[in-house]
Design an enzyme around this catalytic site. Structure first.
Site, PDB file in Angstrom:
ATOM      1  N   SER A 119       0.813  -1.220   0.000  1.00 58.12           N
ATOM      2  CA  SER A 119       0.000   0.000   0.000  1.00 58.12           C
ATOM      3  C   SER A 119       0.844   1.266   0.000  1.00 58.12           C
ATOM      4  CB  SER A 119      -0.920   0.012   1.226  1.00 58.12           C
ATOM      5  OG  SER A 119      -1.879  -1.011   1.149  1.00 58.12           O
TER       6      SER A 119
ATOM      7  N   ASP B 194      -5.722   0.630  -4.162  1.00 61.11           N
ATOM      8  CA  ASP B 194      -4.269   0.704  -4.295  1.00 61.11           C
ATOM      9  C   ASP B 194      -3.681  -0.599  -4.838  1.00 61.11           C
ATOM     10  OD1 ASP B 194      -5.034  -0.601  -2.001  1.00 61.11           O
ATOM     11  OD2 ASP B 194      -3.650   0.442  -0.669  1.00 61.11           O
TER      12      ASP B 194
ATOM     13  N   GLU C 217     -10.015   7.241   2.407  1.00 63.44           N
ATOM     14  CA  GLU C 217      -9.645   5.828   2.283  1.00 63.44           C
ATOM     15  C   GLU C 217     -10.534   4.921   3.111  1.00 63.44           C
ATOM     16  OE1 GLU C 217      -5.878   2.750   2.733  1.00 63.44           O
ATOM     17  OE2 GLU C 217      -6.209   4.278   4.265  1.00 63.44           O
TER      18      GLU C 217
ATOM     19  N   HIS D 106      -0.930   5.693   8.795  1.00 62.45           N
ATOM     20  CA  HIS D 106      -0.747   4.488   7.986  1.00 62.45           C
ATOM     21  C   HIS D 106      -0.407   4.875   6.551  1.00 62.45           C
ATOM     22  CE1 HIS D 106      -1.760   0.164   7.045  1.00 62.45           C
ATOM     23  NE2 HIS D 106      -1.176   0.061   8.227  1.00 62.45           N
TER      24      HIS D 106
END
Length: 485
Positions: free
Chosen positions: A131, A393, A340, A182
């Site tokens: 990712s 992604d 996201e 993240h």
């Protein structure tokens, strides 16, 4: 009448003939004022099919006003360290390798606890990106190595879409259902780091930099994975995995320059009553909003259907986070916001399809909420000046339940029932991912999708049709931010 199994197979094989999507009405600008990028982490074609079957209806971006493409996600290289800019040719997406149905005996060489299955499965498993690198490619226009955050193959910082947006006068934000430091929210949030695992450094850069006006995501040190308050945590406690104790204290005591919002009701209120200055939303949860919540004693979460375990009511939904972000960022000069659905990926890593479907459903509701916001006459946005991208992604190795059939389609068992499926890995895949785009400048991405995914294997034709690459997406977005065609 077409059965669910036959419908799934038809959907897989018919993509080459499917239209790219209807041209939307009205003249739209090629350089949008507002740009909203929505990323459902890990969500390939079969994740979307699983969610449609569970819901019993199409997804928001399936509609005719959206352009429907695919996107390649391959990394510069798999090694998570900087050493050059050369592309590893073995990772470049290859339709023939990605759809090779030659059977393979034994277990996978790179995921030894799973059967090898077919040559395509093995190639996709063993060349998979992560990712950090994929999000960075989408957010900088530069392909990089696994684990990198907005740096090139030598770990040198690369200008991001967020930074280009801020330089253009737009307000900028990033939010997720996973910790805000993240990989994906960090890449969209103007962080630059040689390693995604440097969470404290990444959080500090996001908070101390001047790019972001809004941050949202998990990682609250004061709460556990069930949303219960923690006892006082030490500096080396897991509570401070995602943000350092010093940075958290500065946020809590108001010296960081950010207004912290934790309570769900207060987060919901932001949609109607935005705060002054920069806002940091960190709900009352340790890491993810919902996917890690414990089930009843004895529950096997790998076989549980969506919502077998009631949702936590103390944390916001993704649509609520999205509305808070849009409210904070709306401006006469425009905005850039990355939204996201990060925990889809967490559910898939654990092979918990039920939890993953919950997360994608939440993400799809956010897509609808964003669309409604754009179409609301009371908001400073319209499809003529706003661009929305809905994509992923990377993919995961998920198929239908028959291990003997290559690319067995997800089995539709009816709305409200967990679809028939099989996991071939607990990690990622190098397959193409869906790419939906609508609004101002959408045709620029259609024009960039100048490669065709098509292969013949075992006497059958496979493929996803026209596709672009992640660096192409990133470069177009940066050109848009600069007002260039």
């Amino acid at each position: 009448m077409m059965t669910g199994r036959r419908l799934g197979a038809t959907l897989l094989l018919a993509v080459l003939a499917a239209p790219a999507g209807a041209q939307q009405a009205g003249a739209a600008s090629e350089t949008p004022r507002n740009v909203i990028v929505m990323i459902a982490d890990g969500s390939g074609y079969n994740m979307l099919a699983s969610t449609r079957y569970w819901l019993g209806h199409a997804l928001t971006a399936d509609g005719p006003d959206w352009r429907h493409l695919s996107m390649a996600t391959y990394a510069l290289r798999l090694e998570e360290q900087p050493h050059g800019l050369k592309q590893d040719p073995a990772l470049v997406y290859d339709s023939v390798k990605s759809w090779d149905t030659a059977p393979m005996d034994g277990n996978s060489g790179c995921k030894t606890e799973y059967p090898a299955g077919f040559a395509a499965y093995e190639w996709n498993r063993c060349t998979a990106p992560d990712s950090a690198g994929t999000a960075s490619a989408m957010m900088t226009g530069t392909r990089t190595y696994n684990g990198a955050i907005d740096v090139d193959g030598n770990a040198q910082p690369v200008e991001s879409v967020a930074e280009a947006a801020k330089a253009s006068g737009r307000k900028v934000g990033t939010l997720s259902t996973v910790p805000f430091s993240h990989a994906t929210p960090a890449a969209a949030g103007a962080a630059h780091n040689a390693s995604r695992g440097n969470y404290h450094e990444i959080a500090s850069e996001m908070l101390s930099g001047q790019t972001l006006d809004f941050i949202g995501g998990g990682g609250n040190p004061g709460y556990d994975g069930a949303g219960a308050p923690r006892a006082a945590a030490a500096a080396d406690d897991d509570a401070y995995h995602w943000i350092s104790q010093a940075d958290w204290q500065a946020v809590k005591d108001g010296t960081s320059g950010w207004t912290l919002v934790e309570d769900r009701a207060a987060i919901q209120a932001l949609a109607a009553s935005p705060r002054e200055g920069r806002v940091l939303v960190v709900p009352q949860i340790a890491a993810t909003m919902q996917v890690e919540r414990p089930g009843p004693a004895g529950t096997d979460l790998k076989t549980s259907a969506p919502l077998d375990t009631p949702r936590l009511e103390t944390v916001p939904t993704l649509p609520e986070l999205a509305m808070a972000g849009l409210s904070q960022l709306q401006s006469p000069d425009g905005l850039f916001l990355m939204i996201e659905g990060g925990a889809v990926d967490w559910g898939m890593h654990a092979n918990m399809l039920g939890r993953a479907i919950e997360e994608y459903d939440d993400f799809d509701r956010a897509v609808q909420a964003v669309s409604d916001w754009i179409e609301d006459p009371a908001t400073p946005a319209s499809w003529q000046d706003t661009l929305v991208i809905v994509t992923a992604d990377h993919d995961h190795m998920l198929t239908g339940p028959d291990p003997g059939e290559a690319f067995d389609p997800i089995e539709n068992r009816g709305a409200g029932k967990l679809p028939g499926h099989m996991w071939w890995s607990n990690s990622h895949s190098n397959q193409l991912v869906p790419f939906f785009v609508r609004g101002a400048g959408a045709e620029r991405f259609v024009a960039a999708a100048d490669q065709t995914d098509r292969a013949v294997s075992g006497g059958r034709t496979y493929g996803r049709g026209a596709y672009l690459t992640q660096p192409e997406m990133g470069r177009i977005l940066k050109q848009m931010m600069a007002g260039r065609k």
